[in-house]
Write an enzyme that holds these catalytic residues in place. Structure first.
Site, mmCIF file in Angstrom:
data_model
loop_
_atom_site.group_PDB
_atom_site.id
_atom_site.type_symbol
_atom_site.label_atom_id
_atom_site.label_comp_id
_atom_site.label_asym_id
_atom_site.label_seq_id
_atom_site.Cartn_x
_atom_site.Cartn_y
_atom_site.Cartn_z
ATOM 1 N N GLU A 1 0.818 -1.248 0.018
ATOM 2 C CA GLU A 1 0.166 0.077 -0.169
ATOM 3 C C GLU A 1 0.852 1.280 0.004
ATOM 4 O OE1 GLU A 1 -3.026 -0.002 -0.583
ATOM 5 O OE2 GLU A 1 -3.960 -2.160 0.333
ATOM 6 N N ASP B 1 -4.237 -10.131 -8.413
ATOM 7 C CA ASP B 1 -4.416 -9.061 -9.560
ATOM 8 C C ASP B 1 -3.099 -8.300 -9.974
ATOM 9 O OD1 ASP B 1 -3.953 -7.724 -7.060
ATOM 10 O OD2 ASP B 1 -6.392 -6.842 -6.870
ATOM 11 N N ARG C 1 0.765 3.685 -3.300
ATOM 12 C CA ARG C 1 0.180 5.092 -3.120
ATOM 13 C C ARG C 1 1.129 6.314 -2.841
ATOM 14 N NH1 ARG C 1 -5.670 3.752 -0.310
ATOM 15 N NH2 ARG C 1 -5.568 1.341 -0.700
ATOM 16 N N GLU D 1 -11.719 -0.190 -10.673
ATOM 17 C CA GLU D 1 -11.293 -0.973 -11.889
ATOM 18 C C GLU D 1 -12.044 -0.964 -12.883
ATOM 19 O OE1 GLU D 1 -11.606 -1.858 -8.694
ATOM 20 O OE2 GLU D 1 -9.502 -2.045 -7.869
HETATM 21 C C1 DMJ Z 1 -6.203 0.340 -5.075
HETATM 22 O O1 DMJ Z 1 -5.413 0.628 -4.056
HETATM 23 C C2 DMJ Z 1 -5.256 -0.410 -6.216
HETATM 24 O O2 DMJ Z 1 -6.122 -0.339 -7.418
HETATM 25 C C3 DMJ Z 1 -5.004 -1.830 -5.980
HETATM 26 O O3 DMJ Z 1 -4.302 -2.360 -6.916
HETATM 27 C C4 DMJ Z 1 -6.188 -2.752 -5.750
HETATM 28 N N1 DMJ Z 1 -6.889 -1.972 -4.677
HETATM 29 C C5 DMJ Z 1 -7.399 -0.270 -4.776
HETATM 30 C C6 DMJ Z 1 -8.446 -0.013 -5.484
HETATM 31 O O4 DMJ Z 1 -9.453 -1.008 -5.518
#
Ligand code: DMJ
Length: 580
Positions: A188, A320, A192, A454
């Protein structure tokens, strides 16, 4: 003498009595009219106070509304100014300009939504990680790193919200402090904070962002010091001790461990120090050693041996973005030989993805299953809706046109399913995941919506890559559903249940970083952050593609500076056409 003494003493006594008698209830009981007067006085004072209080509250509300109005007018003025100042000079580049008035209007609406989200954060949660709009306060869910501030920076920049960007920039320069005794998620924090800062650096050329990115990355770096090179997923920002969550049985998570390559490679390129790139590239080469033929990796991996443990395979939560970054590092590396193994791994994984694809009945929605051992489960996360965008982006990299076509149509089919995740609920907002049942297509599983990006992300890619305006219309419908259900006076909130529309109390930072940015770009000219010059990290922070330096040349990479004029000019031209 004695007498006068007595008088004095008596008068003194009397005087004393004079003050205190009014506090004696008996005094009033004997004088009902005084009592009534006192009561009346009390009543009027309280009413005046109460009235003043609610007046000042109304006043504050009015002021904040006026402030937003002023900002809106400033934006308009900015647009008008650019018409005047650039009218003469841009005639030769008219092709870059937003031609469609509907697009231009929608773009402004998304910008206004960003302004609303941002000013709410500014007002109630300035400097904190996330805004809680219902309780009108902030919460430090990421250790107090100003997550929303940093996540929003590049969106503010791209939208031309200059004053807001500058104010946030000052906060970064003066108040952002990473020296926290806090066990941060290295995933995270990378996507971010490192991503957000690097993107702001690439866009603005302002060195403060690079310095801060380096500061936080240096604190994360010891997480990669494991026997295998697969990182621990949590690390204390002050003390540097790293560990994995106990709920994962000591294992590392696939997505958490394999989604730092873009950011750390970018950091090495921009600082000239190869150590960041080395750590993250090793993760991929280690995984490549025992990479399965179908390219599908279970979500739990041992940081000791790099072996996957028996666990789920998924393109949703915890899997993912590992797959996403295989493709994006290849693009970020200018598709050169030094990143060819990323593309090879990605192509294997996409064949694996195809083996998880099924179609629902009766409506033939294409969806991606999860896999446990040898059995497929008919469940798909909204998170997996990034896949259509990734497939579209990657489709154009196949030499064989038949393969390219196959993956592009798969992308389009999946996007239709993801759009229906939204369309099929009463609020027109998607739930967190869906179950597919033969004969009845799909049904919402976990029914919350937390403002995730997404699907609009994929619509953005498909619009950019195919030029089909249907994707813009789908995105617009989703935007309107957010406006209708999630917008409140003090920001945007998620829904606890997409069937009933009951609201939660959080404005996720990725709503500003991703959801609103992708929506904005869905209606912008394709020359704003063009896909052949920029790669979006998984938090939608665009990183500039620079010539791929080998380790030796890393120090000479200074290509990513003074980018500001390019972006600003395009931004202005948009405004110009808006007013035509
Ligand atoms: C975001 O922090 C990023 O897109 C991550 O890859 C997946 N989760 C959240 C958004 O849903």
């Amino acid at each position: 003498m004695a007498r006068s003494k007595a008088v004095v003493s008596s008068s003194h006594h009397h005087h004393h009595h004079g003050i205190w008698k009014y506090f004696n209830p008996a005094y009033y009981l004997r004088r009902p009219r005084r009592l009534a007067l006192l009561f009346f006085l009390f009543l009027s004072v309280s009413m005046v106070l109460w009235d003043r209080h609610s007046l000042s509250r109304d006043y504050q509300l009015e002021v904040s509304k006026l402030n937003e109005e002023v900002l809106r007018l400033q934006l308009l003025l900015e647009d008008v100014k650019s018409v005047v100042s650039e009218d003469v000079s841009v005639n030769s580049t008219l092709k870059d300009v937003q031609e469609d008035p509907v697009d231009a209007q929608r773009m402004q609406r998304v910008k206004e939504a960003m302004l609303h989200a941002w000013s709410s954060y500014e007002k109630y949660a300035w400097g904190q990680d996330e805004l809680q709009p219902q309780t009108k306060d902030g919460v430090d869910s990421f250790g107090g790193l100003g997550a929303t501030m940093i996540d929003a920076l590049d969106t503010l920049y791209i939208m031309g919200l200059d004053e807001q960007f500058q104010k946030a920039r000052e906060w970064v320069a003066t108040s952002l402090d990473f020296d926290k005794d806090y066990d941060a998620s290295m995933f995270e924090t990378t996507i971010r904070v490192v991503g957000g800062l690097l993107s702001s650096y690439d866009l603005s050329g302002d060195k403060i962002f690079l310095d801060k990115a380096k500061d936080i990355a240096d604190r994360l770096l010891p997480a990669w010091d494991t026997p295998s090179g697969i990182p621990y997923n949590f690390i204390n920002l002050r003390h540097g001790n790293a560990h994995n969550p106990t709920w994962a049985g000591g294992d590392s998570i696939l997505a958490d461990s394999g989604t730092e390559q873009l950011e750390f490679i970018a950091l090495s390129q921009r600082t000239g120090d190869p150590k960041y790139q080395q750590k993250v590239e090793k993760v991929i080469s280690v995984l490549n050693k025992n990479f399965p033929d179908d390219g599908l990796v279970p979500i739990y991996i041992s940081p000791e041996t790099a072996n996957p443990s028996h666990s789920t395979i998924t393109f949703g939560a915890m899997g993912d973005s590992f797959y996403e970054y295989l493709l994006k590092v290849w693009v970020f590396g200018s598709k050169t030989l030094s990143v060819k193994h990323y593309r090879d791994m990605w192509e294997k994984s996409m064949n694996g993805l195809v083996s998880l694809v099924k179609k629902s009945t009766p409506s033939s929605f294409t969806y991606i299953c999860e896999k446990n051992g040898n059995s497929l489960s008919d469940k798909m996360d909204e998170l997996a809706c990034f896949a259509p965008g990734m497939l579209a982006l990657g489709a154009f990299g196949y030499d064989d046109p038949a393969e390219a076509k196959k993956f592009l149509s798969l992308a389009e089919e999946l996007a239709w399913t993801c759009y229906n995740f939204y369309e099929l609920t009463p609020t027109k907002l998607a739930g967190e995941n869906y179950f597919f049942n033969s004969g009845s297509d799909m049904s919402v599983g976990t029914s919350w919506n937390i403002l995730r990006p997404e699907t609009v992300e994929s619509l953005f890619y498909l619009w950019r890559l195919t030029g089909n305006k249907t994707y813009q219309d789908w995105g617009w419908n989703i935007f309107e559903a957010f406006e209708k259900n999630s917008r409140i006076e003090s920001g945007y909130v998620g829904l606890k249940d997409v069937n009933t529309g009951v609201k939660d109390n959080k404005m996720q930072s990725f709503f500003l970083a991703e959801t609103l940015k992708y929506l904005y770009l869905l209606f912008s000219p394709t020359t704003v952050i063009p896909l052949d010059e920029w790669v979006f990290n998984t938090e939608a922070h665009p990183l500039k593609i620079v010539p791929w330096n080998d380790q030796v040349n890393l120090g000479q990479s200074t290509a990513v500076q003074q980018r500001k004029p390019t972006i600003r000019l395009r931004q202005r031209r948009i405004g110009r056409m808006t007013n035509k």
